[in-house]
Structures are given as structure tokens and as C-alpha cells.
Write an enzyme that holds these catalytic residues in place. Sequence first.
Site, short mmCIF file in Angstrom:
data_model
loop_
_atom_site.label_atom_id
_atom_site.label_comp_id
_atom_site.label_asym_id
_atom_site.label_seq_id
_atom_site.Cartn_x
_atom_site.Cartn_y
_atom_site.Cartn_z
N ILE A 233 17.14 14.34 15.34
CA ILE A 233 16.50 13.03 15.30
C ILE A 233 15.41 13.01 14.23
O ILE A 233 15.26 12.04 13.49
CB ILE A 233 15.86 12.69 16.67
CG1 ILE A 233 16.84 12.94 17.81
CG2 ILE A 233 15.34 11.26 16.68
CD1 ILE A 233 18.10 12.15 17.75
N GLU A 234 14.65 14.07 14.15
CA GLU A 234 13.49 14.10 13.27
C GLU A 234 13.86 14.21 11.80
O GLU A 234 13.27 13.52 10.97
CB GLU A 234 12.59 15.30 13.65
CG GLU A 234 11.86 15.15 14.97
CD GLU A 234 10.75 14.12 14.89
OE1 GLU A 234 10.38 13.72 13.78
OE2 GLU A 234 10.26 13.72 15.96
N SER A 235 14.79 15.08 11.46
CA SER A 235 14.97 15.44 10.06
C SER A 235 16.40 15.75 9.67
O SER A 235 16.64 16.13 8.52
CB SER A 235 14.12 16.69 9.76
OG SER A 235 14.60 17.79 10.54
N TYR B 292 13.46 6.44 20.44
CA TYR B 292 13.40 7.88 20.21
C TYR B 292 14.09 8.68 21.32
O TYR B 292 14.97 9.50 21.05
CB TYR B 292 11.93 8.28 20.10
CG TYR B 292 11.66 9.67 19.59
CD1 TYR B 292 11.91 10.02 18.28
CD2 TYR B 292 11.09 10.63 20.43
CE1 TYR B 292 11.61 11.29 17.81
CE2 TYR B 292 10.78 11.90 19.97
CZ TYR B 292 11.06 12.22 18.66
OH TYR B 292 10.77 13.47 18.20
N ARG C 126 5.57 7.30 11.21
CA ARG C 126 4.70 7.85 12.23
C ARG C 126 3.43 8.44 11.62
O ARG C 126 3.47 9.10 10.60
CB ARG C 126 5.49 8.95 12.98
CG ARG C 126 4.74 9.75 13.96
CD ARG C 126 5.70 10.65 14.73
NE ARG C 126 6.50 11.45 13.84
CZ ARG C 126 7.79 11.24 13.65
NH1 ARG C 126 8.41 10.27 14.26
NH2 ARG C 126 8.48 11.99 12.82
#
Length: 428
Positions: free
Chosen positions: A123-125, A230, A425
Amino acid sequence: MTRYTSLAAAIVLLCSAPLAMAIDAAPANATGSATLARNAGPATAASLKVDEYKETDVWGRIRSGYAIPDINNNLVERHAKSYSAKPEYMARISGRASLYMYHVVQELEKRGMPTELALLPIIESAFNPQALSSADAAGIWQFVPGTGKDFNLKQNTFKDERRGVLASTDAALTYLQRLYTMFGDWQLALAAYNWGEGNVQKAIKRNQEAGKPTDFESLADSMPAETRNYVPKLQAVKNIVANPGQYGVNLPVIDNQPYFTAVDKTSDIDIAVAAQLAEMSLAEFKALNPQFKRPVITGDEKTKILLPKENAEKFHLNLAQWGQALSSWTTHKITGAKESITSLASKFGTTPEVIRSANNIPAQTRLKAGSTILVPRISASMHSDIAENIVDNAVMTLEADRGDKRSGARTQRYKSKAVAVSSKRKHR
């Protein structure tokens, strides 16, 4: 079945595949998740050891440790439909993840944490250590500079530990444990990881004052869209990993064994030399050691180089027979305006292009006094390591060249060239 991809193949995926905006996929009726969340404390003596697992790949190991309660809502369904329409995306991410996933899962198990948290970098990267968001969040776990410093991730001219898999994973799991302790709920801990604990606390307080529930789904409407999506995105990935065939997704095997081992750095060493000694391409070496920002690896005895096991053996054998200097770089501090990049190149027997490339100095800029840069070594007497205090305190300030209409100085941040993550963010 053998490992899905060689290191070289994974590098091609790392460099060529588009960076994820955050995974979009997976229905909510995943199988295999535990009914109770694990505690966030250190693993106990009763924790399972690696050799107790029957799974042949890391995906099965992750499934067996699911422990965050499932959610089932329209957002999960929407991300499932979006993601299942592009199964090739997961294959690309798997190629990148194959280098790091075993380590992440192992660290989660040591701490007794839910293993689906190993999917969070998707999800992040998209498991790209060079990922950089518009908020300057970097690495597979996307730490912003301030939070990185809070968790002792070094960020200086020579290295950025937010990108290194060992340091950043340790920091991310420590942070997630702290958030779980704070909220007593993994879904809220994840929301806080994305949005900031202060914002989640305020949202909880507002609902409490209004006599409303304070679980994630009850708070979701008060969250920004990114945070609201998220946890459902993680649920979507979790569902796909639980039953990939249901969604038409092929999860290539990631062997349930360590991909890399850590080698001690005995003295400063050029990245090109280290890769040569390990008999790896420069791209392959950098994929496992993305925290090093300059052509030379500096640091004390705590500095580690990550290599596949077979390459580590080659590294040690070749190092023992290496009869040349390990590093060809030293540092130089700019003392005044007369020291141009051209004059420095002449002084140190190189070209302006080499100095600009080694220090990430953009065209049409010049160095200001007080800047510390890398320059080639020009004598045998300069073969000592770069001092740690220089590494920690080096800064580089640039200004526009004369004749350039831009004015004013700026400190170069050395953002690595990577596809930017869409996140805005500010809290991590």
C-alpha cells in the site's frame, strides 16, 4: 517450485514497473484470518520458529499469521474490483517484494505481530525502496524526515536509512507496536500510521463526546479520503493473498528462506567496488542497499552491506585477494566563492561532470562556502576513512550560477530519482 525471480529479474521490475499509488484490490470474505488480534509485545518463548512452518513460500506463512479482524464494506469491494482487473500489477510487486518479504515476515513473527502487516509496504510504496512521496516520505515504509529522526533513522549527505530495509523495517514495526499500545486496536493503529496519532485521538474524542462508537468504521467518515481507504486497501490485499485464485491473481512463489545476509563493512568502500567483489551488477547491489546515497559507503562498524548468501561468500573471497584501495573518494569542504566545480575538477584530476554526478549537483548551480562534497583521492596519504563526524555533519548548499535569473541559495535534499507516491501525508 523455485524462487519466483532472480535478483536481476527483480531489479528490472523495481526499475521499470510503475510505482503503485496504493494497491486497489480484494473482496472482504478472505479466509484464514484469525479471530483475535495478536498482542503487540515481544514474541514469547512459545512463538513459532521458522522451521515449524509447513509452507514452502512466504505467502503461505503470511496467511497462517493473519490476526487483524476483517472488515467488509463497499470500499473493500471497490478496491477488489479495481485490483482484480490488473493482476499483472501484483506480479510486478511480488518481484520487488521477493527481495525483502522474508525479512519483514520474520521480524513480525519475532515481535508476535499480525503477519498481514508485511503487506503494508504494498500500500505504501509497492515495495519500492526508492519511492518518494510529495510529502518527502521515503522507502518501503514511507517515513517522512521528522518521524524518521524520531526512530533514529539516519538521514545525511551519505545515507538515508529510511530506504534501508533493516533499519526502516525495525522502525516501522516499533512505531506500529507503539500505536497498537496506544489505541488497543490494529485498525486504528493503521489509521494513525497513515494520518497521525493525534488526529485519530481527536476523532475518537469527538465521537465519544457525541456518544458514538470509536471503532475504525465509525470514525472513517471524519478521516481524509486517503486514510478512509487505507485499511480497506490492506484488507483487499489481505483477501487476495488469502485466495488469489478467486480474484484471478497469480502470486509467484517467494521462497520461505532468507534472501540476503548482512556483511560487516570493515572500511570505506566504493559501491562499485563492493558490487564487483560480490560479483553483482550495480543495480542489483543498490536494490539491496538503497540507503547509500553516494558512490562510497561510509560509517562505523555498525554499517552493514546486504548481499544474497552466495554473493556474500564471493565477496569475502574476493576481498581477501583484493590488492587495491577499496575507496577512491574523500571529502573536501568549500572555503570560498573561488572554488568552482571546474576549478575543483582540475585540482582533483577529474571532470566537472564526475563531481556533479557524485554529489548530485544539478546543472546551472554552484556550491556555497561551507559545503562538504565528495572528491577523488589524489594521494596514497589520503586513504584513511572519512571521519564519522564529517559524515554526520556534512551539508551542501547550492545557489544559481551567475547569469541564471534564479536567485537565492538552497540546501540540496538529494531526492533520489523515483516515481513519486501520490500520498500527501504529513505525519509520517
